[in-house]
Scaffold this active site. Structure first.
Site, PDB file in Angstrom:
ATOM      1  N   GLY A 105      59.139 -15.244   5.399  1.00  0.00           N
ATOM      2  CA  GLY A 105      58.934 -16.610   5.880  1.00  0.00           C
ATOM      3  C   GLY A 105      58.309 -16.558   7.256  1.00  0.00           C
ATOM      4  O   GLY A 105      58.313 -15.511   7.910  1.00  0.00           O
ATOM      5  N   CYS A 160      61.257  -8.821   4.644  1.00  0.00           N
ATOM      6  CA  CYS A 160      60.690  -9.333   5.892  1.00  0.00           C
ATOM      7  C   CYS A 160      61.648 -10.351   6.537  1.00  0.00           C
ATOM      8  O   CYS A 160      62.729  -9.982   6.952  1.00  0.00           O
ATOM      9  CB  CYS A 160      59.303  -9.902   5.633  1.00  0.00           C
ATOM     10  SG  CYS A 160      58.349 -10.056   7.132  1.00  0.00           S
ATOM     11  N   TYR A 161      61.298 -11.637   6.579  1.00  0.00           N
ATOM     12  CA  TYR A 161      62.221 -12.606   7.184  1.00  0.00           C
ATOM     13  C   TYR A 161      63.585 -12.541   6.498  1.00  0.00           C
ATOM     14  O   TYR A 161      64.630 -12.662   7.151  1.00  0.00           O
ATOM     15  CB  TYR A 161      61.658 -14.034   7.082  1.00  0.00           C
ATOM     16  CG  TYR A 161      62.570 -15.052   7.721  1.00  0.00           C
ATOM     17  CD1 TYR A 161      62.480 -15.330   9.080  1.00  0.00           C
ATOM     18  CD2 TYR A 161      63.553 -15.704   6.971  1.00  0.00           C
ATOM     19  CE1 TYR A 161      63.351 -16.233   9.677  1.00  0.00           C
ATOM     20  CE2 TYR A 161      64.420 -16.612   7.558  1.00  0.00           C
ATOM     21  CZ  TYR A 161      64.317 -16.870   8.912  1.00  0.00           C
ATOM     22  OH  TYR A 161      65.168 -17.749   9.506  1.00  0.00           O
ATOM     23  N   HIS A 196      56.298  -5.564   2.658  1.00  0.00           N
ATOM     24  CA  HIS A 196      56.230  -6.393   1.441  1.00  0.00           C
ATOM     25  C   HIS A 196      55.987  -5.551   0.180  1.00  0.00           C
ATOM     26  O   HIS A 196      54.836  -5.213  -0.113  1.00  0.00           O
ATOM     27  CB  HIS A 196      55.114  -7.434   1.588  1.00  0.00           C
ATOM     28  CG  HIS A 196      55.437  -8.472   2.610  1.00  0.00           C
ATOM     29  ND1 HIS A 196      56.107  -9.632   2.293  1.00  0.00           N
ATOM     30  CD2 HIS A 196      55.227  -8.513   3.944  1.00  0.00           C
ATOM     31  CE1 HIS A 196      56.284 -10.354   3.384  1.00  0.00           C
ATOM     32  NE2 HIS A 196      55.758  -9.692   4.400  1.00  0.00           N
ATOM     33  N   GLU A 252      56.029  -6.557  -2.785  1.00  0.00           N
ATOM     34  CA  GLU A 252      55.393  -7.374  -3.827  1.00  0.00           C
ATOM     35  C   GLU A 252      53.866  -7.359  -3.746  1.00  0.00           C
ATOM     36  O   GLU A 252      53.177  -7.760  -4.686  1.00  0.00           O
ATOM     37  CB  GLU A 252      55.902  -8.822  -3.745  1.00  0.00           C
ATOM     38  CG  GLU A 252      55.466  -9.629  -2.527  1.00  0.00           C
ATOM     39  CD  GLU A 252      56.318  -9.387  -1.282  1.00  0.00           C
ATOM     40  OE1 GLU A 252      57.008  -8.353  -1.215  1.00  0.00           O
ATOM     41  OE2 GLU A 252      56.273 -10.218  -0.355  1.00  0.00           O
ATOM     42  N   SER A 284      41.893 -30.112 -23.768  1.00  0.00           N
ATOM     43  CA  SER A 284      40.692 -30.172 -22.932  1.00  0.00           C
ATOM     44  C   SER A 284      39.801 -28.960 -23.144  1.00  0.00           C
ATOM     45  O   SER A 284      38.634 -28.975 -22.770  1.00  0.00           O
ATOM     46  CB  SER A 284      41.102 -30.238 -21.458  1.00  0.00           C
ATOM     47  OG  SER A 284      41.627 -28.977 -21.055  1.00  0.00           O
ATOM     48  N   GLY A 285      40.380 -27.902 -23.702  1.00  0.00           N
ATOM     49  CA  GLY A 285      39.605 -26.657 -23.819  1.00  0.00           C
ATOM     50  C   GLY A 285      39.881 -25.737 -22.639  1.00  0.00           C
ATOM     51  O   GLY A 285      39.424 -24.602 -22.617  1.00  0.00           O
ATOM     52  N   VAL A 290      42.523 -23.454 -20.186  1.00  0.00           N
ATOM     53  CA  VAL A 290      43.488 -22.441 -20.619  1.00  0.00           C
ATOM     54  C   VAL A 290      44.837 -23.056 -20.998  1.00  0.00           C
ATOM     55  O   VAL A 290      45.393 -22.777 -22.066  1.00  0.00           O
ATOM     56  CB  VAL A 290      43.741 -21.410 -19.486  1.00  0.00           C
ATOM     57  CG1 VAL A 290      44.648 -20.298 -19.974  1.00  0.00           C
ATOM     58  CG2 VAL A 290      42.448 -20.853 -18.959  1.00  0.00           C
ATOM     59  N   ASP A 291      45.371 -23.906 -20.125  1.00  0.00           N
ATOM     60  CA  ASP A 291      46.738 -24.383 -20.339  1.00  0.00           C
ATOM     61  C   ASP A 291      46.871 -25.231 -21.605  1.00  0.00           C
ATOM     62  O   ASP A 291      47.738 -24.968 -22.439  1.00  0.00           O
ATOM     63  CB  ASP A 291      47.240 -25.163 -19.111  1.00  0.00           C
ATOM     64  CG  ASP A 291      47.182 -24.309 -17.851  1.00  0.00           C
ATOM     65  OD1 ASP A 291      47.181 -23.072 -17.983  1.00  0.00           O
ATOM     66  OD2 ASP A 291      47.135 -24.873 -16.747  1.00  0.00           O
ATOM     67  N   SER A 292      46.000 -26.221 -21.766  1.00  0.00           N
ATOM     68  CA  SER A 292      46.151 -27.066 -22.959  1.00  0.00           C
ATOM     69  C   SER A 292      45.825 -26.262 -24.217  1.00  0.00           C
ATOM     70  O   SER A 292      46.387 -26.504 -25.284  1.00  0.00           O
ATOM     71  CB  SER A 292      45.300 -28.334 -22.865  1.00  0.00           C
ATOM     72  OG  SER A 292      43.936 -28.064 -23.029  1.00  0.00           O
ATOM     73  N   SER A 293      44.958 -25.254 -24.093  1.00  0.00           N
ATOM     74  CA  SER A 293      44.637 -24.417 -25.252  1.00  0.00           C
ATOM     75  C   SER A 293      45.862 -23.628 -25.701  1.00  0.00           C
ATOM     76  O   SER A 293      46.141 -23.517 -26.898  1.00  0.00           O
ATOM     77  CB  SER A 293      43.520 -23.429 -24.910  1.00  0.00           C
ATOM     78  OG  SER A 293      42.346 -24.129 -24.604  1.00  0.00           O
ATOM     79  N   LYS A 348      50.468 -18.572 -14.318  1.00  0.00           N
ATOM     80  CA  LYS A 348      49.152 -18.579 -14.985  1.00  0.00           C
ATOM     81  C   LYS A 348      48.867 -17.259 -15.708  1.00  0.00           C
ATOM     82  O   LYS A 348      48.366 -17.264 -16.830  1.00  0.00           O
ATOM     83  CB  LYS A 348      48.068 -18.833 -13.931  1.00  0.00           C
ATOM     84  CG  LYS A 348      46.743 -19.217 -14.503  1.00  0.00           C
ATOM     85  CD  LYS A 348      46.728 -20.688 -14.793  1.00  0.00           C
ATOM     86  CE  LYS A 348      45.423 -21.167 -15.344  1.00  0.00           C
ATOM     87  NZ  LYS A 348      45.428 -22.622 -15.481  1.00  0.00           N
TER      88      LYS A 348
END
Ligand code: XMP
Length: 517
Positions: free
Chosen positions: A58, A85-86, A173, A175, A227-228, A230-233, A373
């Site tokens: 943070g 870290c924080y 970090h 990550e 919509s075509g 990624v998500d709605s597909s 995503k």
């Protein structure tokens, strides 16, 4: 089928830009995790039943008063805790250690020696490795019971461990991919120390989602605005597998899509994946509604409202529909939560079909709401959606409507589509498409002089835009090779009659935005 949520890690967010990255890394290791704000109620934390807790980094400094603190009971619950870290600094300070402002702030690569053996380091103890540091404070004395497990010159206490109480802290970090062996360290924490199994995989997520969708909608029908993107597909493919014909997708072809996009969507979803899709060809309606309008925000409103009108009208023709599916993903949920608590620093406005469910009195189903995503993409690939769709750059809801500057005309959209297609195809064939986050062409309704053959041309201008970004909130213009740009420019001017000049946009965001309108 394993319970994919059974073993879980909780991340308490102290506001680091890397918090979501911690979650993504842990999920890549196969363990489910969620992010809660640092001050989430203790009862909520207990109810989550985490097998381990990570305290994120943070921007605050524990050396001043009233800084965010982890609830004391988190440190005494007997659940393993890793402070990063924080997170390490506040844990140290709260448990009686000493933290001070470092003489030198440290950002970027640093070499750290992994001193003694600790469960956290497995077999990397004894090595000196590159890590990613980003801090202004440092722990100078760990709390009683902790040993120092990593150090370097500017941060002599770069890692601490109380193996007995299973409390750990890292100044760097793990990550971030720049930290050599960072993933291994997180894996030690998640699988060895917290004993989490690796059940969070795309295949298991699909099975679990299908079961969940079937339970949730029972024998009802579901509607989806496809919509075509990624998500709605991925939602379409997932629902198709779960409920088959009880899913109906409405795909509105606004006439503001990319070259051949409407046909491609139908080919892939209706024919290849067997999804029931109703295509509405509304190009002329959009042109009529937009006629003469040149204000970007008003254009957006017109396009959005017309979409809702058309969608509602089509949906009204269907019977028994009780649910509306949406492609909300986990970062949307985190951002919305931050927006309601006022904690988010930067909020991207949502461009979903928000407002539809309550207006249409439908219940909302959001099968991707737990996924990042990259997880949505893996699920999409696993469901058989072509890579070209799964890894497609984002495309704004208003489509070419905000890439034709000023008033929209069909002639402009046709020119833009062809120029855009040349640019994108060339990016793909030169292996540059995946190296940029978003690329497209913009149409400028101004004329410029050119010479074609022996004649003088007075034609329109196309701007090419390509950016690199992680979160689309800030972006850097992509340094595409000059030779490549030159080739694309030549092709566009030679092949798209009506365009006599091509420019390349070298503006970063901020101050510019990614789209031109
Ligand atoms: P800007 O232009 O704001 O874009 O830097 C950031 C990201 O958002 C997309 N974008 C939109 N998406 N409706 C959408 O669905 C919109 O009105 C809209 N405006 C911008 C843009 O393509 C980029 O990915």
């Amino acid at each position: 089928m394993p319970d994919i949520h059974a073993d879980r890690i909780l991340i308490l967010d102290f506001g680091s830009q890397y918090t979501q990255l911690i979650a993504r890394r842990i999920r890549e290791l196969g363990t489910y995790c969620e992010i809660y704000p640092w001050d989430a109620a203790v009862e909520k934390i207990i109810a989550f039943h985490a097998k381990g807790i990570v305290l994120s980094g943070g921007a605050e400094s524990v050396t001043v008063d009233n800084t965010p603190k982890v609830s004391a009971s988190v440190l005494t619950m007997g659940i393993p805790v890793l402070g990063i870290c924080y997170g390490m600094q506040t844990m140290s300070k709260q448990m009686g250690g000493q933290v001070e402002i470092a003489d030198k702030r440290e950002f970027g690569y640093a070499q750290v020696k992994f001193e003694t053996s600790s469960e956290l380091f497995s077999d990397i103890a004894g090595h000196t490795l590159d890590v990613w540091m980003s801090h202004g404070d440092r722990v100078v004395r760990p709390p009683t019971g902790f040993k120092i497990i990593a150090s370097n010159e500017s941060a002599p206490v770069a890692g601490i461990a109380d193996d007995q109480r299973k409390l750990f802290g890292l100044q760097f970090h793990p990550e971030v991919t720049h930290t050599e062996q960072g993933k291994r360290i997180l894996q030690c924490f998640v699988s060895k120390i917290c004993n989490c199994s690796a059940t969070w995989t795309a295949v298991n997520v699909i099975h679990a989602s299908i079961e969940q969708i079937r339970r949730q909608v029972a024998s009802d029908h579901v509607l989806l605005a496809l919509s075509g993107g990624v998500d709605s597909s991925v939602v379409a493919a997932l629902l198709q597998q779960a409920i088959g014909d009880r899913l109906t997708c409405i795909f509105v072809d606004t006439g503001l899509l990319r070259l051949n996009e409407g046909d491609q969507v139908m080919e892939i979803f209706a024919r290849h994946l067997g999804v029931r899709v109703i295509r509405v060809n509304a190009g002329q309606r959009y042109l009529d509604a937009l006629q003469g309008e040149s204000d970007p925000e008003r254009k957006r409103k017109i396009i959005g409202n017309l979409f809702i009108d058309i969608f509602e009208r089509e949906a009204g023709k269907l019977e028994n529909v009780k649910w509306l599916a949406q492609g909300t993903i986990y970062p949307d949920i985190i951002e919305s939560a931050a927006a309601t608590t006022g904690k988010a620093k930067l909020i991207k406005s949502h461009h979903n079909v928000a407002g539809l469910p309550s207006k249409m009195q439908l219940q909302l189903i959001e099968p991707l709401k737990e996924l990042f995503k990259d997880e949505v993409r893996n699920v999409g690939l696993e469901l058989g959606i072509p890579r070209a769709i799964v890894f497609r750059h984002p495309f704004p809801g208003p489509g070419l409507g905000v890439r034709i500057l000023g008033a929209v005309e069909k002639k402009y959209a046709d020119l833009l589509r062809r120029a855009d297609d040349i640019f994108i195809m060339e990016l793909k064939s030169n292996d540059l498409y995946d190296s940029v986050s978003q690329a497209f062409a913009v149409f400028m309704p101004v004329k410029s002089v050119g010479i074609m053959g022996d004649g003088r041309e007075y034609d329109y201008v196309i701007a090419l835009r390509a950016v690199e970004t992680v979160d689309f909130m800030t972006a850097r213009w992509a340094r595409l090779p000059y030779e490549f740009l030159s080739h694309v420019s030549r092709r566009i001017i030679n092949e798209v009659a009506g365009i006599s000049r091509v420019t390349y946009d070298i503006s970063d965001k901020p101050p510019a935005t990614i789209e031109w309108e």
